[in-house]
Structure formats: structure tokens, C-alpha cells
Scaffold this motif. Structure first.
Motif, PDB file in Angstrom:
ATOM      1  N   SER A 254       0.813  -1.216   0.000  1.00  0.00           N
ATOM      2  CA  SER A 254       0.000   0.000   0.000  1.00  0.00           C
ATOM      3  C   SER A 254       0.847   1.267   0.000  1.00  0.00           C
ATOM      4  O   SER A 254       0.624   2.183  -0.787  1.00  0.00           O
ATOM      5  N   ILE A 255       1.825   1.307   0.915  1.00  0.00           N
ATOM      6  CA  ILE A 255       2.626   2.529   1.037  1.00  0.00           C
ATOM      7  C   ILE A 255       3.522   2.744  -0.191  1.00  0.00           C
ATOM      8  O   ILE A 255       3.556   3.855  -0.738  1.00  0.00           O
ATOM      9  N   PRO A 256       4.257   1.722  -0.674  1.00  0.00           N
ATOM     10  CA  PRO A 256       5.009   1.937  -1.920  1.00  0.00           C
ATOM     11  C   PRO A 256       4.102   2.314  -3.087  1.00  0.00           C
ATOM     12  O   PRO A 256       4.468   3.164  -3.911  1.00  0.00           O
ATOM     13  N   ALA A 257       2.916   1.701  -3.158  1.00  0.00           N
ATOM     14  CA  ALA A 257       1.989   2.043  -4.234  1.00  0.00           C
ATOM     15  C   ALA A 257       1.523   3.487  -4.120  1.00  0.00           C
ATOM     16  O   ALA A 257       1.339   4.173  -5.132  1.00  0.00           O
ATOM     17  N   ALA A 258       1.321   3.961  -2.890  1.00  0.00           N
ATOM     18  CA  ALA A 258       0.910   5.357  -2.694  1.00  0.00           C
ATOM     19  C   ALA A 258       1.994   6.319  -3.150  1.00  0.00           C
ATOM     20  O   ALA A 258       1.717   7.343  -3.797  1.00  0.00           O
ATOM     21  N   VAL A 259       3.247   5.995  -2.824  1.00  0.00           N
ATOM     22  CA  VAL A 259       4.365   6.855  -3.231  1.00  0.00           C
ATOM     23  C   VAL A 259       4.508   6.861  -4.755  1.00  0.00           C
ATOM     24  O   VAL A 259       4.667   7.930  -5.379  1.00  0.00           O
ATOM     25  N   ILE A 260       4.433   5.677  -5.365  1.00  0.00           N
ATOM     26  CA  ILE A 260       4.580   5.587  -6.822  1.00  0.00           C
ATOM     27  C   ILE A 260       3.416   6.287  -7.522  1.00  0.00           C
ATOM     28  O   ILE A 260       3.608   6.985  -8.524  1.00  0.00           O
ATOM     29  N   SER A 261       2.197   6.088  -7.003  1.00  0.00           N
ATOM     30  CA  SER A 261       1.035   6.731  -7.631  1.00  0.00           C
ATOM     31  C   SER A 261       1.140   8.246  -7.555  1.00  0.00           C
ATOM     32  O   SER A 261       0.802   8.952  -8.506  1.00  0.00           O
ATOM     33  N   MET A 262       1.615   8.751  -6.410  1.00  0.00           N
ATOM     34  CA  MET A 262       1.784  10.192  -6.276  1.00  0.00           C
ATOM     35  C   MET A 262       2.827  10.701  -7.261  1.00  0.00           C
ATOM     36  O   MET A 262       2.653  11.754  -7.899  1.00  0.00           O
ATOM     37  N   ALA A 263       3.915   9.939  -7.419  1.00  0.00           N
ATOM     38  CA  ALA A 263       4.964  10.354  -8.344  1.00  0.00           C
ATOM     39  C   ALA A 263       4.463  10.370  -9.779  1.00  0.00           C
ATOM     40  O   ALA A 263       4.757  11.294 -10.548  1.00  0.00           O
ATOM     41  N   ILE A 264       3.681   9.352 -10.167  1.00  0.00           N
ATOM     42  CA  ILE A 264       3.209   9.256 -11.552  1.00  0.00           C
ATOM     43  C   ILE A 264       2.125  10.283 -11.841  1.00  0.00           C
ATOM     44  O   ILE A 264       2.200  11.026 -12.838  1.00  0.00           O
ATOM     45  N   ILE A 265       1.115  10.334 -10.976  1.00  0.00           N
ATOM     46  CA  ILE A 265      -0.033  11.211 -11.230  1.00  0.00           C
ATOM     47  C   ILE A 265       0.338  12.677 -11.109  1.00  0.00           C
ATOM     48  O   ILE A 265      -0.013  13.502 -11.962  1.00  0.00           O
ATOM     49  N   ARG A 266       1.072  13.025 -10.053  1.00  0.00           N
ATOM     50  CA  ARG A 266       1.324  14.447  -9.781  1.00  0.00           C
ATOM     51  C   ARG A 266       2.578  14.974 -10.466  1.00  0.00           C
ATOM     52  O   ARG A 266       2.560  16.055 -11.059  1.00  0.00           O
ATOM     53  N   ILE A 267       3.674  14.194 -10.377  1.00  0.00           N
ATOM     54  CA  ILE A 267       4.948  14.720 -10.861  1.00  0.00           C
ATOM     55  C   ILE A 267       5.125  14.476 -12.358  1.00  0.00           C
ATOM     56  O   ILE A 267       5.469  15.385 -13.114  1.00  0.00           O
ATOM     57  N   ILE A 268       4.887  13.236 -12.802  1.00  0.00           N
ATOM     58  CA  ILE A 268       5.117  12.914 -14.213  1.00  0.00           C
ATOM     59  C   ILE A 268       3.986  13.425 -15.100  1.00  0.00           C
ATOM     60  O   ILE A 268       4.214  14.084 -16.125  1.00  0.00           O
ATOM     61  N   MET A 269       2.734  13.136 -14.700  1.00  0.00           N
ATOM     62  CA  MET A 269       1.585  13.522 -15.531  1.00  0.00           C
ATOM     63  C   MET A 269       1.073  14.930 -15.230  1.00  0.00           C
ATOM     64  O   MET A 269       0.170  15.417 -15.908  1.00  0.00           O
TER      65      MET A 269
ATOM     66  N   ILE B  96      -5.907  13.863  -6.070  1.00  0.00           N
ATOM     67  CA  ILE B  96      -5.605  12.943  -4.989  1.00  0.00           C
ATOM     68  C   ILE B  96      -6.471  11.691  -5.056  1.00  0.00           C
ATOM     69  O   ILE B  96      -6.055  10.602  -4.649  1.00  0.00           O
ATOM     70  N   LEU B  97      -7.684  11.806  -5.601  1.00  0.00           N
ATOM     71  CA  LEU B  97      -8.566  10.644  -5.700  1.00  0.00           C
ATOM     72  C   LEU B  97      -8.046   9.649  -6.741  1.00  0.00           C
ATOM     73  O   LEU B  97      -8.164   8.435  -6.550  1.00  0.00           O
ATOM     74  N   GLU B  98      -7.482  10.152  -7.820  1.00  0.00           N
ATOM     75  CA  GLU B  98      -6.867   9.258  -8.800  1.00  0.00           C
ATOM     76  C   GLU B  98      -5.678   8.516  -8.180  1.00  0.00           C
ATOM     77  O   GLU B  98      -5.510   7.309  -8.372  1.00  0.00           O
ATOM     78  N   SER B  99      -4.871   9.242  -7.435  1.00  0.00           N
ATOM     79  CA  SER B  99      -3.726   8.610  -6.768  1.00  0.00           C
ATOM     80  C   SER B  99      -4.198   7.559  -5.772  1.00  0.00           C
ATOM     81  O   SER B  99      -3.576   6.502  -5.617  1.00  0.00           O
ATOM     82  N   ASN B 100      -5.304   7.838  -5.088  1.00  0.00           N
ATOM     83  CA  ASN B 100      -5.834   6.877  -4.126  1.00  0.00           C
ATOM     84  C   ASN B 100      -6.327   5.608  -4.819  1.00  0.00           C
ATOM     85  O   ASN B 100      -6.133   4.496  -4.316  1.00  0.00           O
ATOM     86  N   ILE B 101      -6.953   5.755  -5.973  1.00  0.00           N
ATOM     87  CA  ILE B 101      -7.411   4.591  -6.735  1.00  0.00           C
ATOM     88  C   ILE B 101      -6.216   3.764  -7.193  1.00  0.00           C
ATOM     89  O   ILE B 101      -6.231   2.526  -7.135  1.00  0.00           O
TER      90      ILE B 101
ATOM     91  N   THR C  42      -3.274   5.038   7.491  1.00  0.00           N
ATOM     92  CA  THR C  42      -2.885   6.386   7.914  1.00  0.00           C
ATOM     93  C   THR C  42      -1.631   6.847   7.181  1.00  0.00           C
ATOM     94  O   THR C  42      -1.534   8.000   6.740  1.00  0.00           O
ATOM     95  N   ALA C  43      -0.661   5.944   7.062  1.00  0.00           N
ATOM     96  CA  ALA C  43       0.571   6.284   6.353  1.00  0.00           C
ATOM     97  C   ALA C  43       0.288   6.596   4.881  1.00  0.00           C
ATOM     98  O   ALA C  43       0.843   7.552   4.320  1.00  0.00           O
ATOM     99  N   CYS C  44      -0.570   5.781   4.245  1.00  0.00           N
ATOM    100  CA  CYS C  44      -0.927   6.032   2.844  1.00  0.00           C
ATOM    101  C   CYS C  44      -1.592   7.392   2.688  1.00  0.00           C
ATOM    102  O   CYS C  44      -1.305   8.142   1.755  1.00  0.00           O
ATOM    103  N   ALA C  45      -2.515   7.694   3.617  1.00  0.00           N
ATOM    104  CA  ALA C  45      -3.209   8.987   3.550  1.00  0.00           C
ATOM    105  C   ALA C  45      -2.224  10.145   3.711  1.00  0.00           C
ATOM    106  O   ALA C  45      -2.322  11.159   2.998  1.00  0.00           O
ATOM    107  N   ASP C  46      -1.283  10.016   4.627  1.00  0.00           N
ATOM    108  CA  ASP C  46      -0.289  11.079   4.831  1.00  0.00           C
ATOM    109  C   ASP C  46       0.570  11.273   3.588  1.00  0.00           C
ATOM    110  O   ASP C  46       0.916  12.412   3.233  1.00  0.00           O
ATOM    111  N   VAL C  47       0.927  10.170   2.924  1.00  0.00           N
ATOM    112  CA  VAL C  47       1.718  10.271   1.699  1.00  0.00           C
ATOM    113  C   VAL C  47       0.936  11.015   0.625  1.00  0.00           C
ATOM    114  O   VAL C  47       1.462  11.932  -0.040  1.00  0.00           O
ATOM    115  N   LEU C  48      -0.323  10.645   0.434  1.00  0.00           N
ATOM    116  CA  LEU C  48      -1.139  11.288  -0.592  1.00  0.00           C
ATOM    117  C   LEU C  48      -1.420  12.752  -0.259  1.00  0.00           C
ATOM    118  O   LEU C  48      -1.421  13.614  -1.153  1.00  0.00           O
ATOM    119  N   LEU C  49      -1.640  13.048   1.017  1.00  0.00           N
ATOM    120  CA  LEU C  49      -1.877  14.436   1.415  1.00  0.00           C
ATOM    121  C   LEU C  49      -0.623  15.280   1.238  1.00  0.00           C
ATOM    122  O   LEU C  49      -0.704  16.449   0.856  1.00  0.00           O
TER     123      LEU C  49
END
Length: 240
Positions: free
Chosen positions: A53-68, A73-78, A153-160
Motif C-alpha cells: 500500500s505505502i510503496p503504491a501510494a508513493v509511486i502513484s503520487m509520483a506518476i499522477i502528480r509529478i510525471i503527468m 488525490i482521488l486518482e492517486s488513491n485509486i 494512515t501512512a498512505c493517507a499522509d503520503v497522498l496528502l
């Protein structure tokens, strides 16, 4: 249960933002395949899986927010939700299906085929989702102030942190880099022992702990009270 009527989601229900999109589903499925395969191999080798979950949250944030360059935040959560499902399915399969192969080796049946394994995993995943739908309100909405859910909680903090950007987002990647360096020093170079043990010669026993930052992070999230419960439970389980 202690119902807390002041529960307010981070994204209000009346606010419409992109969530289940083609991008989030495709990226989530790719992460689910990667984490599922990695955990299936790891679980069969050493008997345990690691959280995705936590690595996926970090990777999703990197892809959705930084690369794309998308602020969703809802897309990153999905993405992290779908990505972490691969680890859950892999764990459910590798800890149960080997029994079928053992029975087959003893002549009590036949080895399950790929289609049979796929159907079993698919049914397990669907059952898990269906049972979680009615339990969500009871265990998450009503008990959100009581049950800490450290991984969630950790996943939410990463996404926030990614949503807020700036120093908060950089802190996530700095922590990820520090953990990777620490892991390489401990398990790769073996310059520092990963476990600290103390042997009680008079009792013929030993007590020890691991020094990984992940364990310290979980303890920080759940707090001293629940951490002490877990410590006493582990001590009681091993000693008794």
C-alpha cells in the motif's frame, strides 16, 4: 461502537473530481501485477509478504502528480488501492493453494491448473470487496477515531503530502531515499546487524528486536499505547 458524527472526508461528497479514470486503472493494474508477483515469490521463499500500500501510494503520487502533472488525490488513491490489491491476492493464494499441491503429491488429488488458481483468487478478491462494503461504515467511518489503521494512515499522509506539494512532498521522497540507503547498508552491505538480540543464559532464552525504520514508523503512527499492546502480545506469544 463509538460513533463519531463529526467525521468529514478530505474530499467533500458534493465536490466532483476525477477518480476512476483510464489512467488510474491502468497504472493501478500494472502496480498490482508487479507487487503481486514480487510478493508471491517472496512469500513462497520466506513465508511472509510485505505491504504494497505505502510503496503504491508513493509511486502513484509520483506518476499522477509529478510525471503527468495532474493534481488529483482521488486518482492517486485509486492507483494505490488497486496496486495494493495484488499483494493481498498474492498472500491469500500462496498461503492456501500450496496445500492443494501437497495433497496432489500425496496422491489425494491433482495439481490445480492455472485456470483453477485464477478462479479461486478471483472469487477470493470479489468476496473480500463484497464483505468490506458493509463493514466500511462500521469499522472506518464510525470507528475512525478509535482504530488507527497505521498502514492506511501512512498512505493517507503520503497522498496528502503530495497534494500539498512543496516541502511536504519532498519529505516523503527524502524518507523513501533514507529508508532505501538504510536497507542497502543493513541487508546489502551487512555493515550493521538488522537485529539486536540479548540472550538470557539462566533462562535459556533470547529477546531481540529489528532496527528497520519501517518498524519505528509504524510505532510512531499507532502511538505508545497500541505499540505496547503489540509488544506485550509478541512477548507473550513467543515465551508462552
Amino acid at each position: 461502537m463509538n460513533e463519531n458524527k463529526d467525521f468529514k472526508p478530505y474530499i467533500p461528497a458534493e465536490k466532483v473530481t476525477p477518480e476512476i479514470t483510464v489512467t488510474s486503472v491502468i497504472v493501478g493494474v500494472l502496480l498490482a501485477i508487479i507487487f503481486g508477483a514480487a510478493n508471491a515469490y517472496l512469500g513462497l521463499r520466506v513465508g511472509l509478504t510485505v505491504s504494497a500500500s505505502i510503496p503504491a501510494a508513493v509511486i502513484s503520487m509520483a506518476i499522477i502528480r509529478i510525471i503527468m502533472k495532474k493534481n488529483s488525490i482521488l486518482e492517486s488513491n485509486i492507483v494505490q488501492t488497486i496496486g495494493s490489491a495484488g499483494e493481498s491476492l498474492a498472500a491469500g493464494a500462496i498461503f492456501t493453494l500450496p496445500a492443494l499441491f501437497l495433497w496432489a503429491a500425496e496422491g489425494k488429488g491433482e495439481n490445480p491448473g492455472l485456470i483453477e488458481i485464477t478462479v479461486i483468487a478471483l472469487c477470493g478478491g470479489i468476496l473480500g470487496v463484497m464483505f468490506m462494503v458493509p463493514l466500511r461504515n462500521a469499522l472506518i467511518v464510525k470507528e475512525h477515531a478509535t482504530l488507527p489503521y497505521p498502514e492506511g494512515t501512512a498512505c493517507a499522509d503520503v497522498l496528502l503530502a503530495g497534494e500539498e506539494g512543496g516541502s511536504n512532498a519532498s519529505t516523503v521522497f527524502k524518507g523513501m531515499g533514507f529508508a532505501a540507503i538504510f536497507k542497502f547498508i543493513v541487508d546489502g552491505l551487512k555493515l550493521v546487524p538488522s537485529e539486536i538480540n540479548y540472550t538470557f543464559k539462566s533462562l535459556g532464552g533470547q529477546i531481540g528486536t529489528q532496527i528497520y525504520p519501517a518498524l519505528i514508523g509504524v510505532g510512531y503512527i499507532v502511538g505508545p499505547r497500541i505499540s505496547s499492546y503489540m509488544f506485550v502480545g509478541g512477548l507473550f506469544g513467543w515465551c508462552v
